[in-house]
Design a protein around this motif. Structure first.
Motif, PDB file in Angstrom:
ATOM      1  N   LEU A  15      34.467  36.419  19.708  1.00  0.00           N
ATOM      2  CA  LEU A  15      33.456  36.585  20.982  1.00  0.00           C
ATOM      3  C   LEU A  15      34.328  37.185  22.055  1.00  0.00           C
ATOM      4  CD1 LEU A  15      31.785  32.977  20.709  1.00  0.00           C
ATOM      5  CD2 LEU A  15      30.762  34.992  19.987  1.00  0.00           C
ATOM      6  N   SER A  16      33.590  37.905  23.066  1.00  0.00           N
ATOM      7  CA  SER A  16      34.145  38.631  23.915  1.00  0.00           C
ATOM      8  C   SER A  16      33.920  37.652  25.225  1.00  0.00           C
ATOM      9  CB  SER A  16      33.630  39.961  24.236  1.00  0.00           C
ATOM     10  OG  SER A  16      32.106  39.873  24.617  1.00  0.00           O
ATOM     11  N   VAL A  17      35.150  37.750  26.061  1.00  0.00           N
ATOM     12  CA  VAL A  17      35.157  36.831  27.045  1.00  0.00           C
ATOM     13  C   VAL A  17      35.025  38.034  28.359  1.00  0.00           C
ATOM     14  CG1 VAL A  17      36.581  35.446  28.902  1.00  0.00           C
ATOM     15  CG2 VAL A  17      36.698  35.044  26.432  1.00  0.00           C
ATOM     16  N   PRO A  18      34.146  37.754  29.382  1.00  0.00           N
ATOM     17  CA  PRO A  18      34.130  38.734  30.325  1.00  0.00           C
ATOM     18  C   PRO A  18      35.494  39.134  30.826  1.00  0.00           C
ATOM     19  CG  PRO A  18      32.274  37.196  30.840  1.00  0.00           C
ATOM     20  CD  PRO A  18      33.328  36.807  29.603  1.00  0.00           C
ATOM     21  N   THR A  19      35.559  40.287  31.192  1.00  0.00           N
ATOM     22  CA  THR A  19      37.087  40.710  31.906  1.00  0.00           C
ATOM     23  C   THR A  19      37.366  40.112  33.167  1.00  0.00           C
ATOM     24  OG1 THR A  19      36.345  42.767  32.141  1.00  0.00           O
ATOM     25  CG2 THR A  19      37.415  42.502  30.073  1.00  0.00           C
ATOM     26  N   ILE A  20      36.177  40.000  33.908  1.00  0.00           N
ATOM     27  CA  ILE A  20      36.227  39.648  35.341  1.00  0.00           C
ATOM     28  C   ILE A  20      36.851  38.416  35.339  1.00  0.00           C
ATOM     29  CG2 ILE A  20      34.026  38.735  35.446  1.00  0.00           C
ATOM     30  CD1 ILE A  20      34.180  40.531  38.068  1.00  0.00           C
ATOM     31  N   LEU A  21      36.817  37.481  34.303  1.00  0.00           N
ATOM     32  CA  LEU A  21      37.571  36.168  34.515  1.00  0.00           C
ATOM     33  C   LEU A  21      38.756  36.171  34.244  1.00  0.00           C
ATOM     34  CD1 LEU A  21      34.767  34.142  32.540  1.00  0.00           C
ATOM     35  CD2 LEU A  21      35.341  34.101  35.017  1.00  0.00           C
ATOM     36  N   GLU A  22      39.513  37.209  33.840  1.00  0.00           N
ATOM     37  CA  GLU A  22      41.044  37.293  33.629  1.00  0.00           C
ATOM     38  C   GLU A  22      41.771  36.826  34.726  1.00  0.00           C
ATOM     39  OE1 GLU A  22      43.908  37.362  30.856  1.00  0.00           O
ATOM     40  OE2 GLU A  22      41.722  37.833  30.254  1.00  0.00           O
ATOM     41  N   PRO A  23      41.575  37.235  35.996  1.00  0.00           N
ATOM     42  CA  PRO A  23      42.411  36.526  37.054  1.00  0.00           C
ATOM     43  C   PRO A  23      42.274  35.062  37.231  1.00  0.00           C
ATOM     44  CG  PRO A  23      41.103  38.404  37.751  1.00  0.00           C
ATOM     45  CD  PRO A  23      40.808  38.247  36.441  1.00  0.00           C
ATOM     46  N   VAL A  24      41.153  34.372  36.824  1.00  0.00           N
ATOM     47  CA  VAL A  24      40.733  33.106  36.818  1.00  0.00           C
ATOM     48  C   VAL A  24      41.722  32.384  35.747  1.00  0.00           C
ATOM     49  CG1 VAL A  24      38.867  31.175  36.547  1.00  0.00           C
ATOM     50  CG2 VAL A  24      38.459  33.220  37.604  1.00  0.00           C
ATOM     51  N   PHE A  25      41.696  32.772  34.888  1.00  0.00           N
ATOM     52  CA  PHE A  25      42.540  32.386  33.316  1.00  0.00           C
ATOM     53  C   PHE A  25      43.716  32.026  33.883  1.00  0.00           C
ATOM     54  CE2 PHE A  25      38.971  33.995  30.677  1.00  0.00           C
ATOM     55  CZ  PHE A  25      38.639  32.721  30.049  1.00  0.00           C
ATOM     56  N   TRP A  26      44.448  33.542  34.471  1.00  0.00           N
ATOM     57  CA  TRP A  26      45.943  33.502  34.846  1.00  0.00           C
ATOM     58  C   TRP A  26      46.186  32.365  35.961  1.00  0.00           C
ATOM     59  CZ3 TRP A  26      49.633  34.816  32.109  1.00  0.00           C
ATOM     60  CH2 TRP A  26      49.533  35.702  31.172  1.00  0.00           C
ATOM     61  N   LEU A  27      45.283  32.283  36.930  1.00  0.00           N
ATOM     62  CA  LEU A  27      45.557  31.360  37.903  1.00  0.00           C
ATOM     63  C   LEU A  27      45.437  29.879  37.281  1.00  0.00           C
ATOM     64  CD1 LEU A  27      45.779  30.979  40.851  1.00  0.00           C
ATOM     65  CD2 LEU A  27      43.270  30.748  41.000  1.00  0.00           C
ATOM     66  N   GLY A  28      44.476  29.579  36.570  1.00  0.00           N
ATOM     67  CA  GLY A  28      44.543  28.442  35.831  1.00  0.00           C
ATOM     68  C   GLY A  28      45.588  28.341  34.913  1.00  0.00           C
ATOM     69  N   ARG A  29      46.182  29.140  34.231  1.00  0.00           N
ATOM     70  CA  ARG A  29      47.572  28.769  33.536  1.00  0.00           C
ATOM     71  C   ARG A  29      48.754  28.515  34.561  1.00  0.00           C
ATOM     72  NH1 ARG A  29      45.870  34.084  30.524  1.00  0.00           N
ATOM     73  NH2 ARG A  29      44.316  33.337  29.124  1.00  0.00           N
ATOM     74  N   ILE A  30      48.665  29.309  35.539  1.00  0.00           N
ATOM     75  CA  ILE A  30      49.746  28.938  36.388  1.00  0.00           C
ATOM     76  C   ILE A  30      49.784  27.466  37.200  1.00  0.00           C
ATOM     77  CG2 ILE A  30      50.793  29.359  38.833  1.00  0.00           C
ATOM     78  CD1 ILE A  30      49.834  32.355  38.108  1.00  0.00           C
ATOM     79  N   ALA A  31      48.456  27.080  37.272  1.00  0.00           N
ATOM     80  CA  ALA A  31      48.298  25.664  37.802  1.00  0.00           C
ATOM     81  C   ALA A  31      48.534  24.780  36.853  1.00  0.00           C
ATOM     82  CB  ALA A  31      46.832  25.460  38.465  1.00  0.00           C
TER      83      ALA A  31
END
Length: 108
Positions: free
Chosen positions: A46-62
Motif C-alpha cells: 500500500l502507499s502512504v502519502p508522502t506528505i506524512l514523511e516528516p511526521v513519521f521522522w518526527l515520531g521516530r525521533i520522539a
C-alpha cells in the motif's frame, strides 16, 4: 505569605506535569500507531502519502528519545525503590516528566 506562594507554585507544577503526561502519552501512542501503519503498508504494497514523511521522522525521533529516557529511568529506579520495568515503561510514555519525578524523590 511565602508558604502560600510555594503551595501555589507546587500546585501549578503538578497541574503542568499532569497535562504533559496526558499529551505525551497520546502523542507517543500515536507515533507508534503511525509507525505500525507504515510497516503494514510496506508489507501490503500500500502507499502512504508522502506528505506524512516528516511526521513519521518526527515520531521516530520522539520514540527514540523516550526510549533512551526509559532506559535511564529503569537503570535508576531501584535506587528510588521503584520496579525498573514498570518505571521504565511509565517514563517511556510520559517522557522527561517521569525522569524529573524519579530524581525529585528523596533518597530513602
Amino acid at each position: 505569605m511565602t508558604l502560600n506562594y510555594a503551595v501555589k507554585v507546587h500546585q501549578t507544577k503538578k497541574n503542568f506535569f499532569n497535562a504533559i503526561k496526558v499529551i505525551s502519552t497520546s502523542l507517543i501512542s500515536g507515533a507508534i500507531a503511525l509507525e505500525l501503519w507504515n510497516i503494514y503498508a510496506l508489507f501490503s504494497d500500500l502507499s502512504v502519502p508522502t506528505i506524512l514523511e516528516p511526521v513519521f521522522w518526527l515520531g521516530r525521533i520522539a520514540v527514540t528519545i523516550h526510549l533512551v529516557e526509559a532506559i535511564i529511568a529503569a537503570a535508576y529506579a531501584p535506587s528510588r525503590q521503584k520496579t525498573p520495568i514498570v518505571y521504565g515503561t511509565y517514563t517511556f510514555f510520559v517522557g522527561t516528566v517521569g525522569l524529573l519525578e524519579l530524581f525529585d524523590q528523596e533518597d530513602e
